[in-house]
Design an enzyme around this catalytic site. Structure first.
Site, PDB file in Angstrom:
ATOM      1  N   SER A  30       0.662  -1.071   0.129  1.00  0.00           N
ATOM      2  CA  SER A  30       0.044  -0.016  -0.006  1.00  0.00           C
ATOM      3  C   SER A  30       0.995   1.381   0.120  1.00  0.00           C
ATOM      4  CB  SER A  30      -0.966  -0.010   1.208  1.00  0.00           C
ATOM      5  OG  SER A  30      -0.260  -0.421   2.435  1.00  0.00           O
ATOM      6  N   ARG A  88       2.832  -5.145  17.159  1.00  0.00           N
ATOM      7  CA  ARG A  88       1.484  -4.744  17.281  1.00  0.00           C
ATOM      8  C   ARG A  88       0.563  -5.985  17.533  1.00  0.00           C
ATOM      9  NH1 ARG A  88       1.575  -2.830  11.070  1.00  0.00           N
ATOM     10  NH2 ARG A  88       2.510  -5.129  11.014  1.00  0.00           N
ATOM     11  N   HIS A 126      -1.998  -8.965   2.017  1.00  0.00           N
ATOM     12  CA  HIS A 126      -1.654  -7.682   2.787  1.00  0.00           C
ATOM     13  C   HIS A 126      -2.949  -7.486   3.804  1.00  0.00           C
ATOM     14  CE1 HIS A 126       0.277  -3.844   3.388  1.00  0.00           C
ATOM     15  NE2 HIS A 126      -0.207  -3.242   2.350  1.00  0.00           N
ATOM     16  N   HIS A 171       5.721 -12.962   7.524  1.00  0.00           N
ATOM     17  CA  HIS A 171       6.124 -11.342   7.136  1.00  0.00           C
ATOM     18  C   HIS A 171       6.926 -11.103   6.175  1.00  0.00           C
ATOM     19  CE1 HIS A 171       6.406  -7.138   7.381  1.00  0.00           C
ATOM     20  NE2 HIS A 171       4.973  -7.106   7.954  1.00  0.00           N
ATOM     21  N   ASP A 212      -2.374  -8.681  11.843  1.00  0.00           N
ATOM     22  CA  ASP A 212      -3.564  -9.235  11.581  1.00  0.00           C
ATOM     23  C   ASP A 212      -4.031 -10.446  12.283  1.00  0.00           C
ATOM     24  OD1 ASP A 212      -3.948  -7.286   9.643  1.00  0.00           O
ATOM     25  OD2 ASP A 212      -2.606  -8.308   8.013  1.00  0.00           O
TER      26      ASP A 212
END
Ligand code: HAX
Length: 431
Positions: A232, A317, A262, A308, A363
Site C-alpha cells: 500500500s 503490534r 496484505h 511477514h 492481523d
C-alpha cells in the site's frame, strides 16, 4: 504552533541535509540485487527511503525512532503529528490539530451519492477506495498545480489534502459500515470528541464503558505506518510520484491493502478462527488445532495472520492487541482461539520449513477483538486498517513532495537479458 508551521520550520533543514548527503556520497553503494530478488518481489533490496517509520526484522515497527510499544497509549492525532514532524505535539499543538481536523471533517454530499449508487454487495474496501478517488476533484494540490506553483511549495497543498483526507475518512468509513450492513441512518460526527472516540461512536456500536472507543484508538495507532516498501505504501508513493494528487495515490494504495496477502489478511484471519470455533464447537484442544492448521497448509492455503516479508519475530503490534484482549476479554472463546493459535501455529510453520517468519503479524489478533465488541462484519475490518494507514502513507507523500522526490522509474530487464548476463554471453543493452 500549527502543524503546517511546525513542518515548514523543518523542511529547509531537511532539504539542506539531503543535498549534502547526495553531494558527498551520491555514488556509495547501499544494496545489490540478485536474480532471486529481481524475480522475488524485490525483497530486501534497499532502494527506497522512508523517514516516517522503519521496520526492524526483530523489533518491528519504529515510528520516528520510537518503538511502537512506547506509543500504544497515544491518540491517532498525536501519531499523525509525529509521523509528519518527528516530534510528539505539546498540548496546545494537539488542541490546534484536533480543532483543525474537526473543521475539515465534513464529507461532500457527492461522496454519499457515489456510495449509494454502488452495488449493495460491493466490498467495503471497494467503497472506501471509490469514495476517496471521487474526492480528487476537490484536491488542493491539483488546483494549485493547474494554476501553476513552484516545486518548493508542492508539500503545502499536499499537506492540505492530507489533513482533509485524514479528517474525512473516519466519517466516510463509519458511513460505509452503516450503509453496507443496513445499520440505519448515518450517525452525525460529534466534533467535540477526538478522532477515535468519534469514529467508534459513528459506527453505532454500544459502548457504555468506552472500551470499544479505546480499541479504535489503539487500532488507529498500531496500523498507522509500516515503512514504505509494503504494497500500500509503495503503491501510494509510486502513483504520487507522477504528481498525481493524494486522492488518486491513496485510493490506489488502498486497492493494494485490499489483497489477502496484505490488509485483507485480518478478515481472512478471523474467518479462519471462526471456522475453528464452528468445527470444534468452541475452543479446540492443542491437538485438534494442530491438525486443523496442518489441514489448512495441506489444502494449499496459507495460515492468515502468520508470516511477514520483513519481520522475523512476533509483531509487537500483535503483542499490543493481545495485551489489550487479555485485559478486556480473556474469557471470550474467539480470543482464546487466537491465543492458542499463537502457541500452536509457529512450530508447525517451522516444521513445514517454508515460511521465513513463522510468527504472528498484526492481523492475527485484531479481528477477535472487533468480534468481541459485536463488530461481526469481518469484511469491513480492512477498512479500519485503511483509515489508520492513510495517516502513514499520506505523511510519506507530504515528505516526498517536500524533498522533491522524482517520478519512480526502476529499470526492468527481460529474462533473456538475465540469462545472457548469468551465462556471460554477449549482452547488449536492448533489454
Ligand atoms: N502460511 C503458510 N505458508 C506461508 C505463510 C503462512 N502464514 N507465510 C509464508 N508462507 C510460505 C509462502 O507462501 C511461501 O511459499 P512458496 O515458497 O510455496 O511460495 C514461503 O512460505 C516463503 O514465503 P516467505 O518468504 O516467508 O514470505 P513472503 O515474504 O513471500 O510473504 C506474507 C509474506 C505475509 C505474504 C506471507 O507470510 C503470507 O502469505 N502470510 C499469510 C497472509 C498474511 O498474514 N498476510 C498479512 C501480512 C501483514 C500485512 O501486510 N498486513 O497487512
Amino acid at each position: 504552533m500549527t502543524l503546517k508551521e511546525k513542518l515548514a520550520g523543518k523542511i529547509a533543514a531537511m532539504r539542506e541535509d539531503l543535498k549534502k548527503l547526495a553531494k558527498d556520497h551520491a555514488a556509495r553503494v547501499i544494496s545489490e540485487v540478485t536474480v532471486e530478488q529481481a524475480y522475488g518481489g524485490m525483497r530486501g533490496i534497499k532502494s527506497l527511503v522512508c523517514d516516517t517509520s522503519e521496520v526492524d526484522n526483530n523489533r518491528g515497527l519504529i515510528i520516528r525512532e520510537r518503538h511502537i510499544s512506547e506509543l500504544t497509549e497515544k491518540t491517532p492525532e498525536e501519531i499523525l503529528w509525529l509521523l509528519l514532524t518527528g516530534e510528539l505535539p505539546d498540548s496546545e499543538e494537539l488542541k490546534s490539530l484536533k480543532a483543525d481536523m474537526a473543521d475539515r471533517s465534513a464529507v461532500p454530499r457527492y461522496v454519499w451519492d457515489v456510495l449509494k449508487a454502488m452495488p449493495k454487495d460491493s466490498h467495503p474496501m471497494t467503497m472506501l477506495s471509490a469514495a476517496i478517488l471521487c474526492m480528487d476533484k476537490d484536491s488542493v494540490f491539483k488546483k494549485r498545480y493547474d494554476e501553476g506553483m513552484k516545486k518548493d511549495v508542492y508539500w503545502e497543498p499536499m499537506l492540505e489534502d492530507t489533513l482533509n483526507l485524514v479528517a474525512r475518512t473516519p466519517v466516510i468509513a463509519a458511513g460505509i459500515y452503516r450503509m453496507r450492513y443496513g445499520k440505519g441512518p448515518l450517525i452525525e460526527s460529534d466534533n467535540s470528541l477526538d478522532m477515535s472516540a468519534n469514529f467508534a461512536r459513528m459506527h453505532g456500536i454500544s459502548d457504555p464503558d468506552g472500551k470499544f472507543a479505546d480499541l479504535m484508538r489503539l487500532y488507529l495507532v498500531l496500523h498507522s505506518d509500516h515503512e514504505s516498501g509494503n504494497v500500500s505504501a509503495f503503491t501510494t508513493h509510486t502513483v504520487a510520484s507522477a504528481l498525481s494528487n493524494l486522492y488518486y495515490a491513496v485510493s490506489a494504495g488502498l486497492n493494494g491493502l485490499a489483497g489477502p496477502l496484505h490488509g485483507l489478511a485480518n478478515q481472512e484471519c478471523l474467518k479462519w478462527v471462526l471456522m475453528v470455533k464452528d468445527m470444534f464447537k468452541g475452543v479446540p484442544s492443542d491437538e485438534q488445532l494442530h491438525k486443523f492448521a496442518w489441514d489448512t497448509l495441506q489444502s494449499g492455503k496459507v495460515i492468515p495472520g502468520y508470516g511477514h516479508a520483513v519481520l522475523r519475530q512476533t509483531d509487537p503490534r500483535f503483542t499490543a492487541f493481545m495485551e489489550f484482549g487479555k485485559k478486556i476479554c480473556p474469557d471470550d472463546q474467539v480470543f482464546q482461539i487466537a491465543e492458542k493459535t499463537f502457541k500452536v501455529v509457529p512450530p508447525i510453520l517451522v516444521q513445514q520449513g517454508k515460511a521465513k517468519d513463522p510468527w504472528p503479524n498484526v492481523d492475527a489478533a485484531s479481528g477477535c477483538l472487533l468480534w468481541h465488541f459485536g463488530m461481526n462484519e469481518f469484511d469491513y475490518y480492512t477498512v479500519l486498517f485503511g483509515v489508520s494507514r492513510i495517516m502513514g502513507i499520506s505523511a510519506q507523500a507530504v515528505i516526498s513532495r517536500a524533498i522533491g522526490s522524482p517520478i519512480v522509474r526502476p529499470k526492468s530487464v527481460t529474462t533473456r537479458w538475465i540469462k545472457g548476463f548469468v551465462t556471460k554471453e554477449a549482452v547488449t543493452a536492448k533489454a
